[in-house]
Write an enzyme that holds these catalytic residues in place. Sequence first.
Site, PDB file in Angstrom:
ATOM      1  N   HIS A 248      -1.526  -9.827  -3.626  1.00  0.00           N
ATOM      2  CA  HIS A 248      -2.219  -8.881  -4.506  1.00  0.00           C
ATOM      3  C   HIS A 248      -2.869  -9.585  -5.706  1.00  0.00           C
ATOM      4  CE1 HIS A 248      -3.014  -5.098  -6.608  1.00  0.00           C
ATOM      5  NE2 HIS A 248      -2.574  -4.438  -5.563  1.00  0.00           N
ATOM      6  N   SER A 249      -3.479 -10.745  -5.489  1.00  0.00           N
ATOM      7  CA  SER A 249      -4.169 -11.414  -6.586  1.00  0.00           C
ATOM      8  C   SER A 249      -5.448 -10.674  -6.963  1.00  0.00           C
ATOM      9  CB  SER A 249      -4.509 -12.857  -6.209  1.00  0.00           C
ATOM     10  OG  SER A 249      -3.365 -13.679  -6.311  1.00  0.00           O
ATOM     11  N   TYR A 250      -5.736 -10.682  -8.267  1.00  0.00           N
ATOM     12  CA  TYR A 250      -6.964 -10.116  -8.823  1.00  0.00           C
ATOM     13  C   TYR A 250      -7.928 -11.267  -9.084  1.00  0.00           C
ATOM     14  CZ  TYR A 250      -4.655  -5.628 -10.053  1.00  0.00           C
ATOM     15  OH  TYR A 250      -3.998  -4.420 -10.030  1.00  0.00           O
TER      16      TYR A 250
ATOM     17  N   GLU B 204      -6.649  -7.192  -0.242  1.00  0.00           N
ATOM     18  CA  GLU B 204      -5.323  -7.217   0.376  1.00  0.00           C
ATOM     19  C   GLU B 204      -5.478  -7.165   1.896  1.00  0.00           C
ATOM     20  OE1 GLU B 204      -2.834  -4.084  -1.780  1.00  0.00           O
ATOM     21  OE2 GLU B 204      -4.831  -3.919  -2.667  1.00  0.00           O
TER      22      GLU B 204
ATOM     23  N   HIS C 251       3.591   0.000  -2.621  1.00  0.00           N
ATOM     24  CA  HIS C 251       3.927  -1.428  -2.676  1.00  0.00           C
ATOM     25  C   HIS C 251       5.430  -1.716  -2.690  1.00  0.00           C
ATOM     26  CE1 HIS C 251      -0.217  -2.296  -2.864  1.00  0.00           C
ATOM     27  NE2 HIS C 251      -0.404  -2.240  -4.169  1.00  0.00           N
TER      28      HIS C 251
ATOM     29  N   ASP D 279     -11.350   1.682  -3.543  1.00  0.00           N
ATOM     30  CA  ASP D 279      -9.906   1.448  -3.414  1.00  0.00           C
ATOM     31  C   ASP D 279      -9.509   1.925  -2.031  1.00  0.00           C
ATOM     32  OD1 ASP D 279      -7.281   0.834  -3.819  1.00  0.00           O
ATOM     33  OD2 ASP D 279      -6.885   2.370  -5.329  1.00  0.00           O
TER      34      ASP D 279
ATOM     35  N   ASN E 237       0.830  -1.197   0.000  1.00  0.00           N
ATOM     36  CA  ASN E 237       0.000   0.000   0.000  1.00  0.00           C
ATOM     37  C   ASN E 237       0.879   1.269   0.000  1.00  0.00           C
ATOM     38  OD1 ASN E 237      -2.452   1.664   0.205  1.00  0.00           O
ATOM     39  ND2 ASN E 237      -3.404  -0.237   0.883  1.00  0.00           N
ATOM     40  N   ARG E 238       0.276   2.410   0.363  1.00  0.00           N
ATOM     41  CA  ARG E 238       0.907   3.706   0.117  1.00  0.00           C
ATOM     42  C   ARG E 238       1.563   4.300   1.358  1.00  0.00           C
ATOM     43  NH1 ARG E 238      -3.700   3.410  -3.123  1.00  0.00           N
ATOM     44  NH2 ARG E 238      -3.209   3.748  -5.335  1.00  0.00           N
TER      45      ARG E 238
END
Length: 372
Positions: free
Chosen positions: A197-199, A334, A123, A269, A93-94
């Site tokens: 971080h799977s979609y 996540e 990340h 998000d 994350n940020r």
Amino acid sequence: MLAAATALILPASAAAPKGEPFGTANGKPVEVFTLTNHKGLKLRAMTYGAIVLSLETPDRDGKSADVVLGYKTLDEYIKDTPYFGAVVGRVGNRIAKGKFTLDDKTYTLALNNDPGGIKCSLHGGLKGFDKVVWQGEGVEKDGVQGVKFHYLSKDGEEGYPGNLDVTVIYWLTDDNEWKIDYSATTDKATPVNVTQHSYFNLKGEGNGDILDHEITFKASRFTPVDAGLIPTGRLQPVEGTPFDFTTPHKVGERVNAEDEQLKFGGGYDHNWVLDNQSGGLALAAVVHEPTTGRTMEILTTEPGLQFYCGNFLDGQLTGKSGKPYNHRNALVFETQHYPDSPNQPTFPSIILKPGKTMKSTTVYRFGLKSGK
């Protein structure tokens, strides 16, 4: 009522899986490990980025499909990927402005993300854990197959202090669980927030949008953000907002609502503050895809869950099935500590100190729901 996916019975070896060559990255050989269980689940993961390449699970009719986005080749992952299937870190994350202060010293990180035109570190930086080659080893425990990934992130890598020794183990159980065990140690105090971080698209990757996926979160608060997607520091109740998933709602039901937070993220998000803050493994979310009957339960020891619904997918990336990945074609969940934690003194700390071990577990449990 949820039920384990039992329609397809396949043999699964109790032996530890062996790595198979998959090319070269960063001058190092990359291997793929294939895990299977006795219920028809199959997971493939490679040592580059500890990336999950595919995850196959049956639908209510016994037909298996790959439910994670990704590519066919290693070169595609190296060239251009929005963290498909990867382990991200050292801090997922940020981090605001790419800076944090620890023990009276300020550390500067790469500014590799600029939502709203406001730069931050995302990340782990320019070459985070998603872009390195991990050591991989097939493992087995009580008849359950797994793959152990190990990586030593050296002192100063991407601007972070300390030699961080990280291990991530993927297991595939006969309870239809993809279980992830994280652990890390360090020789200097350092922030650590490693996540997966799977979609996901429970209709199958490349099979359209995820707007009809129904989700429920065990979370009565979330962390609102500013225009740069950095948390304000508040823990805001979800009640009365489009962020209230304490009861089931379809993703598309409110994603385009007139809401400042949704405008900042281009949709969802955001980080949800999970009701369970004990550090024990607990249910965090339930996902249901009505046309296939597939369900996914997410359990974690982490205090937060970042939910992202593919807002930045725009059709320019073509997936492994040859289909473009368009707007809102996937969901990301996540499990994590909260974004920008090193700069937020009221958030749970992510600072790992020498002599201590960071441990975390997350489970993605797959099942079926009858009817539509």
